[in-house]
Write a protein that holds these residues in place. Sequence first.
Motif, PDB file in Angstrom:
ATOM      1  N   GLY A 157       0.916  -1.216   0.011  1.00  0.00           N
ATOM      2  CA  GLY A 157       0.114  -0.126  -0.040  1.00  0.00           C
ATOM      3  C   GLY A 157       0.846   1.328   0.155  1.00  0.00           C
ATOM      4  O   GLY A 157       2.116   1.292  -0.314  1.00  0.00           O
ATOM      5  N   GLY A 158       0.213   2.505   0.216  1.00  0.00           N
ATOM      6  CA  GLY A 158       1.016   3.396   0.349  1.00  0.00           C
ATOM      7  C   GLY A 158       2.219   3.906   1.145  1.00  0.00           C
ATOM      8  O   GLY A 158       3.087   4.451   1.202  1.00  0.00           O
ATOM      9  N   MET A 159       1.926   2.962   2.335  1.00  0.00           N
ATOM     10  CA  MET A 159       2.976   3.139   3.381  1.00  0.00           C
ATOM     11  C   MET A 159       4.057   2.049   3.276  1.00  0.00           C
ATOM     12  O   MET A 159       5.018   1.992   3.967  1.00  0.00           O
ATOM     13  CB  MET A 159       2.298   2.679   4.627  1.00  0.00           C
ATOM     14  N   GLY A 160       4.031   1.099   2.216  1.00  0.00           N
ATOM     15  CA  GLY A 160       5.066   0.199   2.089  1.00  0.00           C
ATOM     16  C   GLY A 160       4.452  -1.157   1.738  1.00  0.00           C
ATOM     17  O   GLY A 160       3.421  -1.326   1.064  1.00  0.00           O
ATOM     18  N   VAL A 161       5.221  -2.466   1.952  1.00  0.00           N
ATOM     19  CA  VAL A 161       4.886  -3.563   1.566  1.00  0.00           C
ATOM     20  C   VAL A 161       5.063  -4.505   2.727  1.00  0.00           C
ATOM     21  O   VAL A 161       5.881  -4.552   3.805  1.00  0.00           O
ATOM     22  CB  VAL A 161       5.979  -4.257   0.452  1.00  0.00           C
ATOM     23  N   VAL A 162       4.205  -5.637   2.699  1.00  0.00           N
ATOM     24  CA  VAL A 162       4.021  -6.541   3.903  1.00  0.00           C
ATOM     25  C   VAL A 162       4.505  -8.053   3.366  1.00  0.00           C
ATOM     26  O   VAL A 162       3.806  -8.347   2.387  1.00  0.00           O
ATOM     27  CB  VAL A 162       2.369  -6.522   4.550  1.00  0.00           C
ATOM     28  N   TYR A 163       5.178  -8.800   4.297  1.00  0.00           N
ATOM     29  CA  TYR A 163       5.539 -10.096   3.833  1.00  0.00           C
ATOM     30  C   TYR A 163       5.152 -11.210   4.947  1.00  0.00           C
ATOM     31  O   TYR A 163       5.323 -10.668   6.102  1.00  0.00           O
ATOM     32  CB  TYR A 163       7.160 -10.308   3.475  1.00  0.00           C
ATOM     33  N   ARG A 164       4.892 -12.203   4.605  1.00  0.00           N
ATOM     34  CA  ARG A 164       4.929 -13.244   5.653  1.00  0.00           C
ATOM     35  C   ARG A 164       6.373 -13.720   5.809  1.00  0.00           C
ATOM     36  O   ARG A 164       6.870 -14.071   4.748  1.00  0.00           O
ATOM     37  CB  ARG A 164       3.889 -14.306   5.178  1.00  0.00           C
ATOM     38  N   ALA A 165       6.833 -13.975   7.087  1.00  0.00           N
ATOM     39  CA  ALA A 165       8.167 -14.449   7.262  1.00  0.00           C
ATOM     40  C   ALA A 165       8.259 -15.064   8.556  1.00  0.00           C
ATOM     41  O   ALA A 165       7.488 -15.342   9.187  1.00  0.00           O
ATOM     42  CB  ALA A 165       9.075 -13.018   7.657  1.00  0.00           C
ATOM     43  N   GLN A 166       9.526 -15.712   8.628  1.00  0.00           N
ATOM     44  CA  GLN A 166       9.628 -16.885   9.537  1.00  0.00           C
ATOM     45  C   GLN A 166      10.928 -16.047  10.419  1.00  0.00           C
ATOM     46  O   GLN A 166      12.069 -15.860  10.154  1.00  0.00           O
ATOM     47  CB  GLN A 166      10.201 -18.145   9.142  1.00  0.00           C
ATOM     48  N   ASP A 167      10.705 -16.062  11.861  1.00  0.00           N
ATOM     49  CA  ASP A 167      11.436 -15.592  12.682  1.00  0.00           C
ATOM     50  C   ASP A 167      12.590 -16.342  13.170  1.00  0.00           C
ATOM     51  O   ASP A 167      11.886 -17.478  13.726  1.00  0.00           O
ATOM     52  CB  ASP A 167      10.854 -14.907  14.015  1.00  0.00           C
ATOM     53  N   THR A 168      13.729 -16.729  12.576  1.00  0.00           N
ATOM     54  CA  THR A 168      14.589 -17.816  12.762  1.00  0.00           C
ATOM     55  C   THR A 168      15.131 -17.776  14.136  1.00  0.00           C
ATOM     56  O   THR A 168      15.505 -18.934  14.829  1.00  0.00           O
ATOM     57  CB  THR A 168      15.770 -17.790  11.613  1.00  0.00           C
ATOM     58  N   ARG A 169      14.897 -16.971  14.896  1.00  0.00           N
ATOM     59  CA  ARG A 169      15.552 -16.629  16.162  1.00  0.00           C
ATOM     60  C   ARG A 169      14.590 -17.388  17.146  1.00  0.00           C
ATOM     61  O   ARG A 169      14.881 -18.276  17.867  1.00  0.00           O
ATOM     62  CB  ARG A 169      15.890 -15.257  16.664  1.00  0.00           C
ATOM     63  N   LEU A 170      13.304 -17.032  17.169  1.00  0.00           N
ATOM     64  CA  LEU A 170      12.205 -17.550  17.821  1.00  0.00           C
ATOM     65  C   LEU A 170      11.316 -18.738  17.348  1.00  0.00           C
ATOM     66  O   LEU A 170      10.536 -19.188  17.874  1.00  0.00           O
ATOM     67  CB  LEU A 170      11.350 -16.570  18.294  1.00  0.00           C
ATOM     68  N   GLY A 171      11.673 -19.011  16.210  1.00  0.00           N
ATOM     69  CA  GLY A 171      11.068 -20.069  15.325  1.00  0.00           C
ATOM     70  C   GLY A 171       9.400 -19.950  15.131  1.00  0.00           C
ATOM     71  O   GLY A 171       8.380 -20.717  15.443  1.00  0.00           O
ATOM     72  N   ARG A 172       8.823 -18.631  15.004  1.00  0.00           N
ATOM     73  CA  ARG A 172       7.584 -18.406  14.751  1.00  0.00           C
ATOM     74  C   ARG A 172       7.368 -17.537  13.613  1.00  0.00           C
ATOM     75  O   ARG A 172       8.233 -17.038  12.834  1.00  0.00           O
ATOM     76  CB  ARG A 172       7.091 -17.438  15.849  1.00  0.00           C
TER      77      ARG A 172
END
Length: 574
Positions: free
Chosen positions: A138-153
């Motif tokens: 959107g106008g504010m930026g971009v969103v991704y689904r991501a994996q937090d490799t440090r906490l596994g979430r």
Amino acid sequence: MEAGKSKQRSTFVRWFEAFRRRVSSGSAPDSENRQNPAPDLTRVEITEEAKQRFAQVQDVFHQVLQVEPERRESALARLAPDPGVRDEVRELLGAHLEVGVLDELKHAFDRQGAFPEASYAPGARFAQYTLLERLGSGGMGVVYRAQDTRLGRTVALKFLSPALGSDPTAKQRFLAEARAAATLEHSNICTILEIGEFEGRLFIAMPYYKGQTLKELLRGGALGAAQAVPIAIGIGKGLAAAHASGVIHRDIKPANVIIRGDGVPIIVDFGVAKVAQQSLTRTGVALGTISYMSPEQTRGEAVDHRSDIWALGVLLYEMITGSHPFRGHTDQAVQLSILTADPESISPHLDGATGLEQVVQQALEKEADQRWQSVQEMVKALEQIRVGSVPAEGPSGPRGGLMRKGERRQVGVLTLLLGEYDDLVDQLTPEATEALLRQVRGAVSDTVTSAGGLVHAMTGDRIECVFGIPTAREDDALRAVRAALEAQRRCAGIQVDPSLGEDRSVTLRAAIDVGVVAVHLDPGEGGPYRIGRSLIERSARLASEAELGAVLVSAECHRVVRPFVEATEGPSVS
């Protein structure tokens, strides 16, 4: 009066030209101290006749604009018998073809790259996160689904526009207020997990919620009062918690509300809109979605928590009726409607919800002093409303979308039959049969639920699933087809008891039909809904004629899904 209009227009043009020159030269317009405010054009009294004339001119202009240039005069003569209307439309057409100050401003921002977008390929690493897929922008930026490799979430990672971080003062202001938003703890507010900067890019990490945005939900049409009121109550409670902490959202709209799988609404992007307005106003960029702005917000005045109340009123109106309360072909027309028009009554859509129209009307008062003065007051009023015989504050889960008195719905029915069921019962022990059925039913239930469907009944070799309850979507038939194919794929991996001495996997027959059925909340213990049986039985007859591993669809279903799936003609089933 005409002389007054001309003087007012020239005053505005002089102000806007000065504004444009400052932006083009890289200077910041003096908007915070308001030493040179825009001329007040919104205080002019507008008669009902002028409103109708404006709407007519706008309508004719947009129709003529769709016609080839050489045929526009004849189209204009046909659409506008009034010579005065034709002259005004010709002026608009001429202005449309010219490069004006707004176009110059847009080109200036484009050249400066005011909103470059973060772009990363799936699999890329960003700090401790691995990007999995792009969810939207959107106008504010971009969103991704991501994996937090440090906490596994799994998280949602939002990269904000570099324009927010280009000014040290603006950057500090953004981070300070984003941290304030991060202190909000409420079940209806998106938790902010982390705010930071990596390789010069500001980002926010949030939980990844399984569900859909209210914007996506509304694509299927009006939700009706029974489903809309509990959602509005949840949003209101989240806003109340934020306002109590001194945080104003300022950008409440369907895209910023996620409806979780259990029906709970989650407000996202808290604090971002507020910070974005403060740090970007100096470049002359107006942020926000005009359809949900309060009158004071459209005028560029200071806003408080009552602008959030207005936006909640707009959301509630849209959920109940399926349309915006303030409409127009252009942003200027929408703004005029917000400032001067009264929305159409919602009474035809109330489902017997006494008092609901008054709640919405008070939320949409033009003057902030006449609205609900706190969102707690509005929520308390909503909680007293009953839709049919169901209290609005009752369950907002799967039963929340229907009245007990029932209604007629367009649905898709998917029937799945376990192949060679009689042979399996003869060959397997009762315990092995039950174990196999549990595996099959579990796989089907997970698949159908993930696709947005409802498992209505499971008896013997038959599983009945419905798409369109409690929430109707435009692609319900296609969801049913995809669920059928995925269920067959998953069940093909389930092995029949190996003790039989043969390598044998589960096969299913499947069929889908679509149509309108009567649906009621079931007051008994047999399941959440009572659904008319004719469509279900028709789907079952189709399934009995399907070959093992195949999906049969009715002619009506085929008409709906034909653009998206390949199909061959099957048997005729009466």
